[in-house]
Design a protein around this motif. Sequence first.
Motif, PDB file in Angstrom:
ATOM      1  N   LEU A   1      61.685  39.532  35.060  1.00  0.00           N
ATOM      2  CA  LEU A   1      61.857  38.123  35.427  1.00  0.00           C
ATOM      3  C   LEU A   1      61.754  37.946  36.937  1.00  0.00           C
ATOM      4  CD1 LEU A   1      64.731  37.107  32.988  1.00  0.00           C
ATOM      5  CD2 LEU A   1      62.431  36.124  33.031  1.00  0.00           C
ATOM      6  N   GLY A   2      62.249  38.928  37.695  1.00  0.00           N
ATOM      7  CA  GLY A   2      62.106  38.881  39.147  1.00  0.00           C
ATOM      8  C   GLY A   2      60.653  38.952  39.568  1.00  0.00           C
ATOM      9  N   LEU A   3      59.856  39.772  38.884  1.00  0.00           N
ATOM     10  CA  LEU A   3      58.425  39.849  39.172  1.00  0.00           C
ATOM     11  C   LEU A   3      57.742  38.518  38.887  1.00  0.00           C
ATOM     12  CD1 LEU A   3      57.672  43.346  37.568  1.00  0.00           C
ATOM     13  CD2 LEU A   3      57.803  42.833  40.018  1.00  0.00           C
ATOM     14  N   VAL A   4      58.100  37.901  37.755  1.00  0.00           N
ATOM     15  CA  VAL A   4      57.524  36.602  37.403  1.00  0.00           C
ATOM     16  C   VAL A   4      57.927  35.543  38.424  1.00  0.00           C
ATOM     17  CG1 VAL A   4      57.598  34.727  35.701  1.00  0.00           C
ATOM     18  CG2 VAL A   4      57.337  37.107  34.945  1.00  0.00           C
ATOM     19  N   GLU A   5      59.184  35.591  38.848  1.00  0.00           N
ATOM     20  CA  GLU A   5      59.640  34.625  39.853  1.00  0.00           C
ATOM     21  C   GLU A   5      58.857  34.783  41.149  1.00  0.00           C
ATOM     22  OE1 GLU A   5      63.705  33.572  42.303  1.00  0.00           O
ATOM     23  OE2 GLU A   5      63.845  34.052  40.163  1.00  0.00           O
ATOM     24  N   GLU A   6      58.601  36.015  41.551  1.00  0.00           N
ATOM     25  CA  GLU A   6      57.820  36.239  42.773  1.00  0.00           C
ATOM     26  C   GLU A   6      56.403  35.695  42.619  1.00  0.00           C
ATOM     27  OE1 GLU A   6      57.685  39.887  45.689  1.00  0.00           O
ATOM     28  OE2 GLU A   6      56.254  40.259  44.061  1.00  0.00           O
ATOM     29  N   ASP A   7      55.843  35.840  41.423  1.00  0.00           N
ATOM     30  CA  ASP A   7      54.467  35.408  41.190  1.00  0.00           C
ATOM     31  C   ASP A   7      54.337  33.907  40.976  1.00  0.00           C
ATOM     32  OD1 ASP A   7      53.699  38.058  41.315  1.00  0.00           O
ATOM     33  OD2 ASP A   7      53.687  38.334  39.137  1.00  0.00           O
ATOM     34  N   HIS A   8      55.264  33.319  40.218  1.00  0.00           N
ATOM     35  CA  HIS A   8      55.070  31.941  39.741  1.00  0.00           C
ATOM     36  C   HIS A   8      56.264  31.010  39.989  1.00  0.00           C
ATOM     37  CE1 HIS A   8      51.360  33.296  37.911  1.00  0.00           C
ATOM     38  NE2 HIS A   8      52.014  34.261  37.304  1.00  0.00           N
ATOM     39  N   GLY A   9      57.261  31.482  40.711  1.00  0.00           N
ATOM     40  CA  GLY A   9      58.353  30.604  41.095  1.00  0.00           C
ATOM     41  C   GLY A   9      59.566  30.697  40.189  1.00  0.00           C
TER      42      GLY A   9
END
Length: 314
Positions: free
Chosen positions: A168-176
Amino acid sequence: MQKIGFLVSPGFQVMSLSALSVFEFTNIAAGEPLYAMQALSEEGGLVRSSIGTAMETQAFGSAALEDTTFDTLIVSGGPVITPSTPAVIDYVRRARQVTRRMASICTGAFMLGDAGLLDGKRATTHWANTRALQAKFPKAKVDEDRIFITDGQIWTSAGMSAGVDLALGLVEEDHGAEMARMVARYLVVYHRRGGGQSQHSNLLDLDAKSDRIQTALTYAKRNLHTELSVEQLAEVAHLSPRQFSRAFRAETGQSPAKAVENLRVEAARLMMEQSRHPIDIVARETGFADRERMRQAFLRAFGQPPQAIRRGMR
């Protein structure tokens, strides 16, 4: 579309695969394929997990993947630490040169370490293996009590469920942050835990054998914003203060006052992670008389003041 490589070895833990669901549901939430995932292994084909089930993989040295460059490579671990093979070490080293992010779940950190990727980096793994990780890779800076840690290109996470938080942290970095929250809702994850959150929980560690002490503990957890004196908790347990204190220490290994302080500290840390409330409000809502008492309690518990813990979470 970003390509996610997921490297497994024989004996990998099935629960680590839950990290892949984060990328799957990101595609669903976005209504378009933002991520493509590929399971990898040294030899390809079926790779058995620690419980005997197997998953289909592609050999990372195969001709089919010869021209494939992954945006992110995630290395999965298992319940038992096993030496990395020379081929895996070589592949991870080479992948670092062309991959934007390298990540590990649980004991996968040992594979990153074997490849030299943890030298000079902050890292974590399952709490039961943090000392072994530090001993094997003395140039790393191992944090024993974090859900996941990001240090430049390198992401490492704690035990298996923490792989979801890392993803989820990776997704947040990529897409907010909003996309990460939406995916967490799809996965019925109550809240994405920040990397700064502890692997341990005073709420879980505290346990009692008798119904009376358990009733007092339950009352304390629900009323942390109040004073919670020994006399008050003893009354809830239908014991005298002296009997209650003796029984409480015998069953939990802590005094009532220390247990309440630990519960307040954990509640305060969780509140800081899930909100932007000022420290004064957090202190008041979790039963600390003022921010200074809360600061002293945080120093005793973590060796850091609340402000430093909050910065670490962010």
